[in-house]
Write a protein that holds these residues in place. Sequence first.
Motif, PDB file in Angstrom:
ATOM      1  N   ARG A  13      -3.026   0.528  -3.690  1.00  0.00           N
ATOM      2  CA  ARG A  13      -2.435  -0.788  -3.459  1.00  0.00           C
ATOM      3  C   ARG A  13      -1.909  -1.296  -4.786  1.00  0.00           C
ATOM      4  NH1 ARG A  13      -6.657  -3.449   0.859  1.00  0.00           N
ATOM      5  NH2 ARG A  13      -6.235  -1.895   2.460  1.00  0.00           N
ATOM      6  N   ASN A  29      -4.372   6.844  -1.104  1.00  0.00           N
ATOM      7  CA  ASN A  29      -3.501   5.671  -1.011  1.00  0.00           C
ATOM      8  C   ASN A  29      -3.892   4.670  -2.089  1.00  0.00           C
ATOM      9  OD1 ASN A  29      -2.490   6.880   1.246  1.00  0.00           O
ATOM     10  ND2 ASN A  29      -3.371   5.459   2.691  1.00  0.00           N
ATOM     11  N   GLU A  33       4.188   0.572   2.231  1.00  0.00           N
ATOM     12  CA  GLU A  33       3.982  -0.276   3.401  1.00  0.00           C
ATOM     13  C   GLU A  33       3.458  -1.634   2.921  1.00  0.00           C
ATOM     14  OE1 GLU A  33       1.181  -0.415   7.369  1.00  0.00           O
ATOM     15  OE2 GLU A  33       1.401   1.449   6.279  1.00  0.00           O
ATOM     16  N   GLU A  89       0.866  -1.179   0.000  1.00  0.00           N
ATOM     17  CA  GLU A  89       0.000   0.000   0.000  1.00  0.00           C
ATOM     18  C   GLU A  89       0.900   1.225   0.000  1.00  0.00           C
ATOM     19  OE1 GLU A  89      -3.820   2.026   2.188  1.00  0.00           O
ATOM     20  OE2 GLU A  89      -2.907   0.262   3.102  1.00  0.00           O
ATOM     21  N   LEU A  90       0.657   2.121  -0.945  1.00  0.00           N
ATOM     22  CA  LEU A  90       1.445   3.343  -1.046  1.00  0.00           C
ATOM     23  C   LEU A  90       0.677   4.487  -0.404  1.00  0.00           C
ATOM     24  CD1 LEU A  90       2.508   3.088  -4.775  1.00  0.00           C
ATOM     25  CD2 LEU A  90       3.885   2.482  -2.773  1.00  0.00           C
ATOM     26  N   HIS A  91       1.333   5.186   0.505  1.00  0.00           N
ATOM     27  CA  HIS A  91       0.761   6.371   1.127  1.00  0.00           C
ATOM     28  C   HIS A  91       1.296   7.561   0.340  1.00  0.00           C
ATOM     29  CE1 HIS A  91      -0.753   3.984   4.473  1.00  0.00           C
ATOM     30  NE2 HIS A  91       0.376   3.311   4.358  1.00  0.00           N
ATOM     31  N   ILE A  92       0.408   8.188  -0.434  1.00  0.00           N
ATOM     32  CA  ILE A  92       0.788   9.268  -1.343  1.00  0.00           C
ATOM     33  C   ILE A  92       0.200  10.568  -0.806  1.00  0.00           C
ATOM     34  CG2 ILE A  92       0.683  10.086  -3.720  1.00  0.00           C
ATOM     35  CD1 ILE A  92       0.164   7.123  -4.514  1.00  0.00           C
ATOM     36  N   VAL A 114       6.393   9.627  -0.935  1.00  0.00           N
ATOM     37  CA  VAL A 114       5.629   8.382  -1.026  1.00  0.00           C
ATOM     38  C   VAL A 114       6.206   7.368  -0.048  1.00  0.00           C
ATOM     39  CG1 VAL A 114       4.961   6.460  -2.520  1.00  0.00           C
ATOM     40  CG2 VAL A 114       5.003   8.783  -3.426  1.00  0.00           C
TER      41      VAL A 114
END
Length: 53
Positions: free
Chosen positions: A25, A23, A43, A15-18, A40
């Motif tokens: 996946r 976010n 996780e 999962e990318l926290h942008i 970015v």
Amino acid sequence: MECEEEGCDAEAAVELHIPWDANVRVCPGHARTWAQKDGVVPEPMDGHEDAWP
């Protein structure tokens, strides 16, 4: 769950926290590309910890 990148059928594992967008996946291959962008944070998703260093 499939990777959310258009045209990719690989399994999502990260999962990318942008900060400037929602976010997403994505598969490990797309996560490597995204992780190089400032801000970015990748996780690994539950059960996929071995797919992401």
